[in-house]
Design a protein around this motif. Sequence first.
Motif, PDB file in Angstrom:
ATOM      1  N   GLN A   1      -2.245   1.752 -14.064  1.00 34.22           N
ATOM      2  CA  GLN A   1      -3.225   0.845 -13.455  1.00 34.22           C
ATOM      3  C   GLN A   1      -3.074  -0.447 -13.817  1.00 34.22           C
ATOM      4  O   GLN A   1      -2.010  -0.957 -14.373  1.00 34.22           O
ATOM      5  CB  GLN A   1      -4.374   1.387 -14.313  1.00 34.22           C
ATOM      6  CG  GLN A   1      -4.369   1.380 -15.635  1.00 34.22           C
ATOM      7  CD  GLN A   1      -5.614   1.913 -16.305  1.00 34.22           C
ATOM      8  OE1 GLN A   1      -6.550   2.295 -15.967  1.00 34.22           O
ATOM      9  NE2 GLN A   1      -5.488   2.022 -17.514  1.00 34.22           N
TER      10      GLN A   1
ATOM     11  N   LYS B   1       0.682  -1.178  -0.129  1.00 35.34           N
ATOM     12  CA  LYS B   1      -0.048  -0.078   0.132  1.00 35.34           C
ATOM     13  C   LYS B   1       0.867   1.212   0.019  1.00 35.34           C
ATOM     14  O   LYS B   1       0.492   2.357  -0.320  1.00 35.34           O
ATOM     15  CB  LYS B   1      -1.005   0.135   1.311  1.00 35.34           C
ATOM     16  CG  LYS B   1      -1.955  -1.044   1.145  1.00 35.34           C
ATOM     17  CD  LYS B   1      -2.936  -1.173   2.499  1.00 35.34           C
ATOM     18  CE  LYS B   1      -4.016  -2.036   2.398  1.00 35.34           C
ATOM     19  NZ  LYS B   1      -4.694  -1.951   3.502  1.00 35.34           N
ATOM     20  N   THR B   2       2.199   1.233   0.310  1.00 35.07           N
ATOM     21  CA  THR B   2       3.039   2.132   0.540  1.00 35.07           C
ATOM     22  C   THR B   2       4.280   1.773  -0.152  1.00 35.07           C
ATOM     23  O   THR B   2       4.813   0.688   0.227  1.00 35.07           O
ATOM     24  CB  THR B   2       3.351   2.642   1.931  1.00 35.07           C
ATOM     25  OG1 THR B   2       1.984   3.053   2.676  1.00 35.07           O
ATOM     26  CG2 THR B   2       4.047   4.014   1.947  1.00 35.07           C
TER      27      THR B   2
ATOM     28  N   THR C   1      -3.617   0.965  -8.550  1.00 33.60           N
ATOM     29  CA  THR C   1      -3.298   2.374  -9.262  1.00 33.60           C
ATOM     30  C   THR C   1      -2.141   3.438  -8.650  1.00 33.60           C
ATOM     31  O   THR C   1      -2.123   3.171  -7.200  1.00 33.60           O
ATOM     32  CB  THR C   1      -4.760   3.014  -9.404  1.00 33.60           C
ATOM     33  OG1 THR C   1      -5.388   3.433  -8.029  1.00 33.60           O
ATOM     34  CG2 THR C   1      -5.690   2.367 -10.092  1.00 33.60           C
ATOM     35  N   GLY C   2      -1.687   4.175  -9.237  1.00 32.69           N
ATOM     36  CA  GLY C   2      -1.120   5.362  -8.701  1.00 32.69           C
ATOM     37  C   GLY C   2      -0.008   6.030  -9.612  1.00 32.69           C
ATOM     38  O   GLY C   2      -0.726   6.164 -10.894  1.00 32.69           O
ATOM     39  N   SER C   3       1.090   6.383  -9.336  1.00 33.53           N
ATOM     40  CA  SER C   3       1.688   7.069 -10.356  1.00 33.53           C
ATOM     41  C   SER C   3       3.203   6.606 -10.209  1.00 33.53           C
ATOM     42  O   SER C   3       3.684   6.170  -9.212  1.00 33.53           O
ATOM     43  CB  SER C   3       1.996   8.638  -9.892  1.00 33.53           C
ATOM     44  OG  SER C   3       0.686   9.277 -10.015  1.00 33.53           O
TER      45      SER C   3
ATOM     46  N   SER D   1       0.728   8.008 -14.816  1.00 29.59           N
ATOM     47  CA  SER D   1      -0.174   7.414 -14.102  1.00 29.59           C
ATOM     48  C   SER D   1      -0.312   5.748 -14.506  1.00 29.59           C
ATOM     49  O   SER D   1      -0.072   5.309 -15.588  1.00 29.59           O
ATOM     50  CB  SER D   1      -1.662   7.915 -14.477  1.00 29.59           C
ATOM     51  OG  SER D   1      -1.924   9.085 -14.062  1.00 29.59           O
TER      52      SER D   1
ATOM     53  N   ASP E   1       4.288   6.084  -6.476  1.00 26.56           N
ATOM     54  CA  ASP E   1       3.467   6.921  -5.466  1.00 26.56           C
ATOM     55  C   ASP E   1       2.121   6.008  -5.622  1.00 26.56           C
ATOM     56  O   ASP E   1       1.533   6.119  -6.426  1.00 26.56           O
ATOM     57  CB  ASP E   1       3.224   8.180  -5.729  1.00 26.56           C
ATOM     58  CG  ASP E   1       2.421   8.874  -4.963  1.00 26.56           C
ATOM     59  OD1 ASP E   1       2.084   8.353  -3.710  1.00 26.56           O
ATOM     60  OD2 ASP E   1       2.060   9.930  -5.023  1.00 26.56           O
ATOM     61  N   ILE E   2       1.797   5.301  -4.647  1.00 21.62           N
ATOM     62  CA  ILE E   2       0.536   4.220  -4.773  1.00 21.62           C
ATOM     63  C   ILE E   2      -0.600   5.038  -4.249  1.00 21.62           C
ATOM     64  O   ILE E   2      -0.544   5.639  -3.188  1.00 21.62           O
ATOM     65  CB  ILE E   2       1.103   2.877  -3.977  1.00 21.62           C
ATOM     66  CG1 ILE E   2       2.259   2.172  -4.470  1.00 21.62           C
ATOM     67  CG2 ILE E   2      -0.191   2.044  -3.709  1.00 21.62           C
ATOM     68  CD1 ILE E   2       2.678   1.138  -3.546  1.00 21.62           C
ATOM     69  N   THR E   3      -1.615   4.877  -4.979  1.00 13.58           N
ATOM     70  CA  THR E   3      -3.211   5.245  -4.794  1.00 13.58           C
ATOM     71  C   THR E   3      -3.894   4.265  -4.027  1.00 13.58           C
ATOM     72  O   THR E   3      -4.312   4.566  -3.162  1.00 13.58           O
ATOM     73  CB  THR E   3      -3.726   5.959  -5.979  1.00 13.58           C
ATOM     74  OG1 THR E   3      -2.696   7.134  -6.387  1.00 13.58           O
ATOM     75  CG2 THR E   3      -4.975   6.530  -5.333  1.00 13.58           C
ATOM     76  N   GLU E   4      -3.804   3.204  -4.752  1.00 14.00           N
ATOM     77  CA  GLU E   4      -4.415   2.012  -4.554  1.00 14.00           C
ATOM     78  C   GLU E   4      -3.605   0.967  -4.312  1.00 14.00           C
ATOM     79  O   GLU E   4      -2.617   0.505  -5.013  1.00 14.00           O
ATOM     80  CB  GLU E   4      -5.796   1.723  -5.537  1.00 14.00           C
ATOM     81  CG  GLU E   4      -6.500   0.458  -5.056  1.00 14.00           C
ATOM     82  CD  GLU E   4      -7.419   0.078  -6.350  1.00 14.00           C
ATOM     83  OE1 GLU E   4      -8.306  -0.821  -6.216  1.00 14.00           O
ATOM     84  OE2 GLU E   4      -7.352   0.872  -7.365  1.00 14.00           O
TER      85      GLU E   4
ATOM     86  N   THR F   1      -1.173  -2.024  -4.324  1.00 16.64           N
ATOM     87  CA  THR F   1      -0.709  -2.347  -5.741  1.00 16.64           C
ATOM     88  C   THR F   1       0.124  -3.728  -5.860  1.00 16.64           C
ATOM     89  O   THR F   1       0.725  -4.004  -4.854  1.00 16.64           O
ATOM     90  CB  THR F   1      -0.025  -1.187  -6.463  1.00 16.64           C
ATOM     91  OG1 THR F   1      -0.826   0.004  -6.671  1.00 16.64           O
ATOM     92  CG2 THR F   1       0.753  -1.684  -7.889  1.00 16.64           C
TER      93      THR F   1
END
Length: 263
Positions: free
Chosen positions: A52, A18-19, A39-41, A50, A68-71, A73
């Motif tokens: 996915q 997650k991080t 998802t993330g960058s 970006s 940089d993780i948003t969801e 991964t």
Amino acid sequence: MKRYRQFLPVIISDFEIKTWPHPVHNHNHYELIYIKKGTGSHHLNKEIISYQQGNLFLLGPEDEHYFDITESTRFVFLKFTDFYLHGEEKIKDQWVQEMEYLIKNRETRLSGFQLSTTDQYLIDLIYEVIIGLKPDIQTNERLIWLQIMAIATILRRNLPEITSSVARSRAMENVFAYIHEHIYTPDKLKAGVMAKHFHTTADYIGPYFKRNAGLTLREYIGNYRKVLIRKRMASGHYSLKQIASEFGLTDESHVSKLLKTAD
């Protein structure tokens, strides 16, 4: 800048987080990174891309990056060294050239690959095979190599200059690869220099390129250079002076003049 060093010929990493735990860094090896989910960058060479599920990135030894993780991964990393790529017992020749073509194409590393639906499905299956080979890398080394070559073949046919005309010959693919590799060195893109590299004449290479690409060699080089320059400017990380230096241009005014010309 932190640099990670790999001493084993090939390493497979399959994990979900997650991080992102690593700072911006580069490596002494190559990496094929598959986004199994999430998802993330992807921050790659000061560009922000970006990502996915289903995205795939190829990194060379000097590429700097972090995620940089948003969801949450799941990453599948396939890491391999020059020794692994060029080992004496590998199935080389044409297959090694497939990977070298991709590695030399600097811009693919800044944008990832846009795969067709069919090829996306194939890539997913291949990575399932890679994950299955992970428990015994030493025994499965040759099989892993074959998966890398399969991935390289699929990626190559999804490059924009290839997908725009599937009928283009291998010779034209080599011309495109040469242009992409030397887009930052204008002197090497002169017709006479290119003709000598491809063992032909300056009078022949221009008409040959236009006949197969649908535009002149000069137009293609100019348009491709402008696309790259506009990407640099859009990122906000480069000054005109830096761009001029990177592309071997005279000065900032030369950059501005290029951008004003019609595509």
